[in-house]
Motif scaffolding. Structure first.
Motif, PDB file in Angstrom:
ATOM      1  N   SER A  59       0.849  -1.198   0.000  1.00  0.00           N
ATOM      2  CA  SER A  59       0.000   0.000   0.000  1.00  0.00           C
ATOM      3  C   SER A  59       0.885   1.249   0.000  1.00  0.00           C
ATOM      4  O   SER A  59       0.468   2.316  -0.459  1.00  0.00           O
ATOM      5  N   SER A  75      -0.026  -7.420   3.573  1.00  0.00           N
ATOM      6  CA  SER A  75       1.130  -7.505   4.477  1.00  0.00           C
ATOM      7  C   SER A  75       0.758  -7.851   5.913  1.00  0.00           C
ATOM      8  O   SER A  75       1.626  -8.206   6.701  1.00  0.00           O
ATOM      9  N   THR A  81      -3.999  -4.038   2.155  1.00  0.00           N
ATOM     10  CA  THR A  81      -2.692  -4.688   1.985  1.00  0.00           C
ATOM     11  C   THR A  81      -2.761  -6.181   2.277  1.00  0.00           C
ATOM     12  O   THR A  81      -3.636  -6.628   3.044  1.00  0.00           O
ATOM     13  N   ASP A  97      -6.928   4.504   4.945  1.00  0.00           N
ATOM     14  CA  ASP A  97      -5.982   3.393   4.996  1.00  0.00           C
ATOM     15  C   ASP A  97      -6.539   2.286   5.896  1.00  0.00           C
ATOM     16  O   ASP A  97      -6.539   2.396   7.120  1.00  0.00           O
TER      17      ASP A  97
HETATM   18  C1  LIG Z   1      -1.324   1.907   8.447  1.00  0.00           C
HETATM   19  C2  LIG Z   1      -0.382   1.288   7.503  1.00  0.00           C
HETATM   20  N1  LIG Z   1      -0.548   1.497   6.194  1.00  0.00           N
HETATM   21  C3  LIG Z   1       0.282   0.962   5.295  1.00  0.00           C
HETATM   22  C4  LIG Z   1       1.353   0.198   5.693  1.00  0.00           C
HETATM   23  C5  LIG Z   1       2.278  -0.330   4.653  1.00  0.00           C
HETATM   24  O1  LIG Z   1       1.784  -1.513   4.165  1.00  0.00           O
HETATM   25  P1  LIG Z   1       2.389  -2.235   2.903  1.00  0.00           P
HETATM   26  O2  LIG Z   1       3.222  -3.349   3.415  1.00  0.00           O
HETATM   27  O3  LIG Z   1       1.192  -2.710   2.152  1.00  0.00           O
HETATM   28  O4  LIG Z   1       3.175  -1.236   2.119  1.00  0.00           O
HETATM   29  C6  LIG Z   1       1.574  -0.051   7.041  1.00  0.00           C
HETATM   30  C7  LIG Z   1       2.722  -0.848   7.479  1.00  0.00           C
HETATM   31  O5  LIG Z   1       3.055  -0.983   8.611  1.00  0.00           O
HETATM   32  C8  LIG Z   1       0.678   0.509   7.973  1.00  0.00           C
HETATM   33  O6  LIG Z   1       0.834   0.336   9.273  1.00  0.00           O
END
Ligand SMILES: Cc1ncc(COP(=O)(O)O)c(C=O)c1O
Length: 355
Positions: A91, A215, A213, A187
């Motif tokens: 993301s 992740s 995401t 987000d």
């Molecule tokens: C709120 C938030 N948004 C986005 C991300 C980044 O995610 P990605 O791994 O998809 O880049 C994180 C990562 O810790 C996050 O905490």
């Protein structure tokens, strides 16, 4: 090199097991890594299988059909259409493409703090001005947030569940912000752990982009897979500004398999809920309510930096929130781990706070 690049510091990620093992002379296998909100239960077994099965395809670029397949799967899961879905290298990658689309030097980006620090870093990289607005005492969004919008404001970032505080935005508040003529980037990186998504609102609001995401709950942080849900006007332009092949073939296949690994997903969500409650109950410090896979903690009277260091020496890596704008110097964040990891964490905190 331009002025911003010369002045800017890189994104501060959570410390790794290897770094801490080396620094404190510990065995990396005995270290508990709870600083980056990854999935403590590992990757979905079906995703590992999909990566192995598709390894031989990596000499080719991903085809448009591959991207179409994953967009269809995501559309089905989110009850939207493939034309509502865009893909990105994490993301983080999507945020960057949105910056390219919406930001001119000198613009203003509203960031209610404390929150995910990459929003501020990106804003600065794109030569825009971050406008930090302190959240309320319980970390909900302040009433007057819309008053901060002026003709230079182009984006507001709202994180829900918010990292690091764990609370979500209410539908009422979000709808109030959506009335403004700016892009609202919601987000939802941790939404699978929470009970309410606002993604359906993209059907009614053409200024809303919802970031997701693979992740976190889907356990694929190392593959860098993000997606966003929005209206087709934005998705079409997004494709023009984003890099042509944002997702690698193994990432696409692993993501599709992860969406279909219901067993791993159920286990992740159920264990997170149980273990989050246990951390909140057993850690002898002030913990905040959380809808994510992490717990926000006030370590008063001990300073966050001090307790973080002590925990690291005991082999528990947590996030010191002191440098995050809007946090106090007594705030830390701990990712919910496996039962064994959480027991080690709780015991370590009890020992430190007793002294
Ligand atoms: C709120 C938030 N948004 C986005 C991300 C980044 O995610 P990605 O791994 O998809 O880049 C994180 C990562 O810790 C996050 O905490």
């Amino acid at each position: 090199m331009n002025k911003v690049a010369k002045e800017i510091d890189e994104y501060k990620r959570g410390k790794t097991k290897e770094e801490i093992a080396e620094k404190y002379g510990l065995n990396p296998n005995e270290i508990v890594s709870l600083a980056s909100n990854e999935n403590s239960y590992g990757p979905p077994p079906k995703a590992i299988q999909a990566i192995k099965e598709n390894a031989g395809r990596v000499y080719r670029y991903p085809s448009p059909k591959d991207a179409e397949r994953i967009r269809r799967e995501i559309a089905q899961k989110t009850k939207l259409k493939p034309e509502n879905v865009v893909l990105g290298t994490g993301s983080d990658g999507i945020m960057e493409s949105l910056m390219k689309m919406y930001i001119e030097p000198g613009d203003q980006v509203i960031i209610p703090t404390p929150t995910f620090s990459y929003y501020t870093l990106l804003t600065k990289i794109y030569k825009a001005k971050p406008k930090h607005i302190q959240r309320n005492q319980n970390y909900s969004l302040p009433k007057n947030i819309s008053n901060e919008i002026n003709q230079d404001t182009k984006i507001i970032f709202i994180c829900s569940p918010n990292n690091p505080t764990g609370n979500t935005v209410t539908t009422e508040k979000l709808k109030q912000i959506l009335k403004q003529d700016i892009l609202v980037v919601l987000d939802e990186a941790y939404i699978e752990f929470a009970d309410q998504t606002h993604a359906p609102l993209v059907k009614q609001h053409d200024n809303l982009v919802v970031l997701r995401t693979f992740s976190k709950a889907y356990g694929l942080a190392g593959l860098r897979i993000g997606y966003a849900l929005t209206n087709p006007k934005i998705t079409n332009k997004y494709k023009a500004v984003s890099p042509p092949f944002p997702l690698a073939i193994p990432s696409i296949e692993a993501a599709i398999a992860a969406l279909n690994d219901k067993e791993h997903h159920k286990k992740t969500i159920k264990n997170n809920q149980r273990e989050r409650k246990r951390l909140q109950k057993e850690i002898p410090l002030k913990t905040y309510p959380s809808k994510g896979n992490y717990v926000f903690i006030d370590t008063s009277p001990i300073k966050a930096t001090k307790i973080t260091k002590k925990l690291m020496k005991k082999g528990v890596i947590v996030r010191d929130c002191t440098p995050i704008p809007g946090c106090k110097d007594t705030h830390i964040r701990i990712t919910v781990g496996t039962p064994k990891e959480n027991t080690k964490t709780i015991q370590a905190i009890k020992k430190i706070t007793k002294k």
